[in-house]
Scaffold this motif. Structure first.
Motif, PDB file in Angstrom:
ATOM      1  N   PHE A 191     103.046   9.864 -48.553  1.00  0.00           N
ATOM      2  CA  PHE A 191     101.966   9.318 -49.377  1.00  0.00           C
ATOM      3  C   PHE A 191     100.911  10.372 -49.675  1.00  0.00           C
ATOM      4  O   PHE A 191     100.382  10.428 -50.783  1.00  0.00           O
ATOM      5  N   VAL A 192     100.622  11.228 -48.669  1.00  0.00           N
ATOM      6  CA  VAL A 192      99.679  12.325 -48.911  1.00  0.00           C
ATOM      7  C   VAL A 192     100.215  13.234 -50.019  1.00  0.00           C
ATOM      8  O   VAL A 192      99.488  13.598 -50.958  1.00  0.00           O
ATOM      9  N   GLY A 193     101.502  13.557 -49.939  1.00  0.00           N
ATOM     10  CA  GLY A 193     102.116  14.407 -50.961  1.00  0.00           C
ATOM     11  C   GLY A 193     101.987  13.789 -52.344  1.00  0.00           C
ATOM     12  O   GLY A 193     101.610  14.456 -53.310  1.00  0.00           O
ATOM     13  N   LEU A 194     102.291  12.486 -52.429  1.00  0.00           N
ATOM     14  CA  LEU A 194     102.242  11.811 -53.730  1.00  0.00           C
ATOM     15  C   LEU A 194     100.829  11.775 -54.276  1.00  0.00           C
ATOM     16  O   LEU A 194     100.616  11.942 -55.485  1.00  0.00           O
ATOM     17  N   SER A 195      99.824  11.579 -53.387  1.00  0.00           N
ATOM     18  CA  SER A 195      98.466  11.506 -53.919  1.00  0.00           C
ATOM     19  C   SER A 195      97.951  12.902 -54.272  1.00  0.00           C
ATOM     20  O   SER A 195      97.204  13.055 -55.234  1.00  0.00           O
ATOM     21  N   LEU A 196      98.393  13.927 -53.525  1.00  0.00           N
ATOM     22  CA  LEU A 196      98.021  15.298 -53.894  1.00  0.00           C
ATOM     23  C   LEU A 196      98.606  15.668 -55.247  1.00  0.00           C
ATOM     24  O   LEU A 196      98.017  16.428 -56.013  1.00  0.00           O
ATOM     25  N   ALA A 197      99.790  15.143 -55.547  1.00  0.00           N
ATOM     26  CA  ALA A 197     100.437  15.444 -56.825  1.00  0.00           C
ATOM     27  C   ALA A 197      99.843  14.622 -57.958  1.00  0.00           C
ATOM     28  O   ALA A 197     100.263  14.751 -59.108  1.00  0.00           O
ATOM     29  N   ILE A 253     100.100  11.479 -58.770  1.00  0.00           N
ATOM     30  CA  ILE A 253     101.003  10.570 -59.467  1.00  0.00           C
ATOM     31  C   ILE A 253     100.350   9.187 -59.483  1.00  0.00           C
ATOM     32  O   ILE A 253      99.954   8.685 -58.431  1.00  0.00           O
ATOM     33  N   PRO A 254     100.191   8.577 -60.665  1.00  0.00           N
ATOM     34  CA  PRO A 254      99.440   7.314 -60.743  1.00  0.00           C
ATOM     35  C   PRO A 254     100.093   6.211 -59.900  1.00  0.00           C
ATOM     36  O   PRO A 254     101.322   6.116 -59.824  1.00  0.00           O
ATOM     37  N   LEU A 255      99.224   5.402 -59.293  1.00  0.00           N
ATOM     38  CA  LEU A 255      99.713   4.318 -58.449  1.00  0.00           C
ATOM     39  C   LEU A 255     100.531   3.320 -59.264  1.00  0.00           C
ATOM     40  O   LEU A 255     101.539   2.778 -58.792  1.00  0.00           O
ATOM     41  N   SER A 256     100.123   3.106 -60.535  1.00  0.00           N
ATOM     42  CA  SER A 256     100.820   2.117 -61.367  1.00  0.00           C
ATOM     43  C   SER A 256     102.281   2.522 -61.562  1.00  0.00           C
ATOM     44  O   SER A 256     103.180   1.682 -61.527  1.00  0.00           O
ATOM     45  N   TYR A 257     102.500   3.835 -61.723  1.00  0.00           N
ATOM     46  CA  TYR A 257     103.871   4.324 -61.885  1.00  0.00           C
ATOM     47  C   TYR A 257     104.681   4.064 -60.625  1.00  0.00           C
ATOM     48  O   TYR A 257     105.817   3.581 -60.682  1.00  0.00           O
ATOM     49  N   LEU A 258     104.079   4.356 -59.451  1.00  0.00           N
ATOM     50  CA  LEU A 258     104.772   4.129 -58.179  1.00  0.00           C
ATOM     51  C   LEU A 258     105.117   2.656 -58.002  1.00  0.00           C
ATOM     52  O   LEU A 258     106.230   2.305 -57.601  1.00  0.00           O
ATOM     53  N   ALA A 313     108.902  -1.642 -57.648  1.00  0.00           N
ATOM     54  CA  ALA A 313     109.280  -3.010 -57.997  1.00  0.00           C
ATOM     55  C   ALA A 313     110.745  -3.088 -58.393  1.00  0.00           C
ATOM     56  O   ALA A 313     111.400  -4.115 -58.206  1.00  0.00           O
ATOM     57  N   LEU A 314     111.274  -1.991 -58.948  1.00  0.00           N
ATOM     58  CA  LEU A 314     112.701  -1.973 -59.300  1.00  0.00           C
ATOM     59  C   LEU A 314     113.562  -1.681 -58.088  1.00  0.00           C
ATOM     60  O   LEU A 314     114.703  -2.110 -57.998  1.00  0.00           O
ATOM     61  N   PHE A 315     112.982  -0.912 -57.134  1.00  0.00           N
ATOM     62  CA  PHE A 315     113.790  -0.376 -56.044  1.00  0.00           C
ATOM     63  C   PHE A 315     113.793  -1.300 -54.837  1.00  0.00           C
ATOM     64  O   PHE A 315     114.842  -1.562 -54.241  1.00  0.00           O
ATOM     65  N   VAL A 339     110.947  15.253 -57.692  1.00  0.00           N
ATOM     66  CA  VAL A 339     111.243  15.267 -59.126  1.00  0.00           C
ATOM     67  C   VAL A 339     109.967  15.246 -59.949  1.00  0.00           C
ATOM     68  O   VAL A 339     109.903  15.835 -61.021  1.00  0.00           O
ATOM     69  N   SER A 340     108.931  14.560 -59.437  1.00  0.00           N
ATOM     70  CA  SER A 340     107.711  14.423 -60.221  1.00  0.00           C
ATOM     71  C   SER A 340     106.823  15.648 -60.129  1.00  0.00           C
ATOM     72  O   SER A 340     105.810  15.706 -60.812  1.00  0.00           O
TER      73      SER A 340
END
Lengths: 214, 332
Positions: A54-60, A62-67, A72-74, A116-117
Motif C-alpha cells: 500500500f505504501v508503494g501504491l500511494s508513493l506511485a 495511483i488514484p484510489l478510485s482506480y484501485l 471490484a473486478l478481482f 505495471v503501473s
C-alpha cells in the motif's frame, strides 16, 4: 485508442516511476514469492507485506478510485474461491486458510499492479530480457503489444460500420452471427496485415531479433 | 477462468510452470525451425487478434450476460498448433502483465489450462476429426468438438490442480471434478459455437486459409491420442463414476453408522466456483439425485449440443460454398 489504454499510470513521474525497472521487478517478485512462502495465518508478516504494497501504491500516486475499480473486478472471484474452504467443512473451520488465500491473492495482485503501473511496458520488457527472458519471447510480446492498439482501432471502426449498416431490432441469433463475422473479418484483415508487415520488416533488414536503443 | 496467485499451492504452481515452459519452449523451437523469420509477425499478430477477439462480447440468448471467446483452438486451426500455443502464451502473459489478470506464480497453470491444452490438444482433436470427414463439414465439426473439449479439459485440469493444492481432506476430487466439468460443459458450448461460427465464415470467404491438416507431427499425434483418451475417460468418470462415488460415500456412512465410526462422518461438499462474468450461484451437489441428474444432463446436453452445432454449421457452410461456386460458374 488512447496510449494509456493498456498500462494506465505507467508514464507518471514519482519516486516509484524513477526506480530502475530491474529493481522494481525484483522487488515485486520478492513480495509475491515471500507472501506465497509464508505459513498459513502468520498475520504480522502478512500485515507487513500488505502495508509495504500500500505504501508503494500511494508513493506511485495511483488514484484510489482506480484501485477500487480493479479490486471490484478481482475480489469477488477470490472471495468465492476462498470461501469454498470453510464451506466444504460446514463452516466449522478453515477460516484461517480462507483468510490466508485472500491476503496472498490480494498482496500478489496489488504488487503486480504496482509494477505495471509504474513501468512503461517497453522498459519492463527490456528489463525482463536482461533478467533472462528468451529473446524470441520478448520480441513476440513487444510485437503483440504494438498491434493490440492497431487491432482495437480496427475493431472499433468495424463495429461503427456495422452499426451504420444495420439498425432496427434484430434477433439474438442475428446479433450472434454478426459478431462471429466481425471476429472472422478481424482475423482475415489482421493476417493480411501481418503479411504486409513481414515484407516491410524484411526490407528494413529484419534478421529475426529485435534491436533496441538501450 | 484466470487463476490468481494464492489459489494453488507453490508446488502445484511450480509443476505446472515446468510443464507449460516445456510445451512453450518446444513450440518456440519448432516455430523457429519451420517459419523462422515469419515467426514474430505471424504469431505476434495472431496473439493480438486473440487478445482483441476476447474483448468482443457475444450476447447470450437467455441471460442479460455476455460470453467471450477463449481462442486456443481457433488460433491453432488458423496458424498451426505450435504458433497457436505460443500465441496463447503471449496473450496470457500480456493479460497477466498489463491487467493483473491471473497471478505471476500461477502463470504456468493458466498457460497449461488455457493455452497448451487448447492449442496443442485442440489441434490434435481437430486434425483427427477433419481428416476423417473430408471437406468443410469435417473441418467445422473438428473445430466445434475440439473447442468444446478444450474448455472441458481445461476445467478438469484446474480441478486436479486445485485438489492437489488442497490435500488434507478438505476437497473431494470426484465432486469438484463433477461441478467443474458440469459448469464448463455449458461454457464450452459457447466456445464451440463461436469457434465453429468463425471457422465456417473463414471457410466461406477464404477457403485456402484453412487447408486440410497434413499428417500431424508425431508428438502432436501422440498428445492428441492422450488428450482424446483423457477427455473421453474424464467424461466417462464424470458421467458414470461420480454418481457411484457419492453412492459409495453413502454406503460408507451407513457402514460407519453401523460400526459407530464417528470419524468417518462426512460433511457435504458444496462448492461455489464462478466463471467469466456470470457468477453461478451455489450448486449443491451433495444430494445424490441432483448430483447424478446434473452430471448425466451435462453429458447428454453437451454431446448433443456439439453434434447439433456441427451439423447445422456444416450445412450452412456447404450451402454457402455451393452458392459461391454457382456464382463463380455463372460469372465465368
Amino acid at each position: 485508442m488512447p496510449g494509456d489504454f493498456l498500462d494506465r499510470y505507467s508514464l507518471g513521474n514519482t519516486v516509484c516511476h524513477r526506480l530502475p525497472p530491474t529493481l522494481k521487478i525484483v522487488l515485486a517478485a520478492a513480495v509475491i514469492a515471500g507472501c506465497a512462502l509464508l505459513p498459513v495465518a502468520y498475520w504480522p508478516a502478512h500485515g507487513c507485506l500488505a502495508c509495504l504494497v500500500f505504501v508503494g501504491l500511494s508513493l506511485a500516486e495511483i488514484p484510489l478510485s482506480y484501485l477500487v475499480h480493479r479490486l471490484a473486478l478481482f475480489l469477488p472471484l477470490v472471495l468465492v474461491t476462498a470461501l469454498s474452504v470453510p464451506l466444504s467443512r460446514g463452516f466449522a473451520g478453515g477460516w484461517e486458510i480462507a483468510a490466508t488465500v485472500v491476503i496472498r491473492s490480494l498482496v500478489a495482485f496489488l504488487a503486480a499492479l504496482w509494477l505495471v503501473s509504474t513501468t512503461p511496458f517497453d522498459r519492463l520488457l527490456a528489463a525482463m530480457s536482461r533478467l533472462g527472458m528468451p529473446r524470441l519471447f520478448s520480441a513476440l510480446l513487444a510485437f503483440t503489444y504494438r498491434y493490440i492498439y492497431v487491432l482495437f482501432d480496427e475493431l472499433a471502426r468495424m463495429k461503427t460500420a456495422q452499426r451504420a449498416r444495420t439498425f432496427g431490432k434484430r434477433s439474438a441469433w442475428q446479433r450472434w452471427t454478426a459478431t462471429t463475422r466481425l471476429v472472422g473479418l478481424l482475423l482475415i484483415r489482421a493476417l493480411n496485415r501481418a503479411v504486409r508487415i513481414h515484407g516491410a520488416m524484411v526490407s528494413r533488414g529484419w534478421r529475426g531479433d529485435m534491436r533496441t536503443l538501450d | 477462468m484466470h487463476i490468481a496467485d494464492g489459489i494453488l499451492s507453490n508446488e502445484v504452481c511450480l509443476g505446472a510452470g515446468v510443464l507449460a515452459a516445456g510445451a512453450i519452449g518446444l513450440s518456440l523451437r519448432k516455430l523457429n525451425d519451420t517459419v523462422s523469420l515469419r515467426t514474430v509477425p505471424l504469431t505476434g499478430m495472431m496473439a493480438a487478434v486473440i487478445f482483441a477477439a476476447q474483448m468482443v462480447k457475444f450476447p447470450l440468448a437467455f441471460a442479460p450476460a455476455y460470453g467471450h471467446l477463449l481462442g486456443g483452438v481457433l488460433a491453432a486451426i488458423v496458424v498451426g498448433p505450435w504458433a497457436g500455443c505460443v500465441a496463447m502464451a503471449i496473450v496470457l502473459f500480456l493479460q497477466m502483465a498489463l491487467f493483473a489478470d491471473g497471478g505471476w506464480l500461477a502463470y504456468g497453470a493458466n498457460a497449461l489450462n488455457m493455452g497448451v491444452v487448447g492449442s496443442l490438444g485442440g489441434h490434435a482433436i481437430y486434425s483427427i476429426i477433419s481428416r476423417r470427414f473430408a471437406g468443410p463439414r469435417g473441418k467445422i465439426a473438428g473445430a466445434v468438438v475440439a473447442a468444446w473439449l478444450s474448455v472441458v479439459a481445461g476445467s478438469a485440469l484446474f480441478s486436479v490442480e486445485f485438489a492437489l493444492s488442497h490435500r488434507g481432506g478438505e476437497f473431494d476430487l470426484p465432486k469438484l471434478f463433477a461441478v467443474m466439468t458440469t459448469l464448463h460443459s455449458l461454457v464450452g458450448v459457447g466456445e464451440a459455437l463461436i469457434t465453429g461460427g468463425v471457422v465456417s465464415y473463414l471457410l466461406a470467404v477464404w477457403p485456402d486459409l484453412i487447408d486440410a491438416p497434413s499428417r500431424p507431427p508425431g508428438v502432436i499425434a501422440g498428445l492428441g491420442r492422450v488428450v482424446w483418451t483423457g477427455a473421453v475417460v474424464a467424461l466417462a468418470v464424470a458421467a458414470f463414476l461420480a454418481p457411484f462415488a457419492s453412492e459409495g460415500a453413502d454406503a460408507l456412512e451407513q457402514t460407519a453408522e453401523r460400526f459407530k465410526f464417528d470419524k468417518f462422518e462426512r460433511t457435504p461438499v458444496a462448492l461455489v466456483l464462478p466463471d467469466y462474468e456470470v457468477p453461478i450461484p451455489g450448486v449443491d451437489v451433495s444430494t445424490g439425485a441432483w448430483h447424478k441428474l446434473s452430471v448425466a444432463l451435462a453429458g447428454v446436453f453437451g454431446t448433443s449440443a456439439v453434434l447439433g452445432i456441427s451439423l447445422v454449421l456444416g450445412r450452412v457452410a456447404r450451402t454457402r460454398l455451393a452458392a459461391r461456386d454457382a456464382e463463380a460458374t455463372h460469372a465465368g
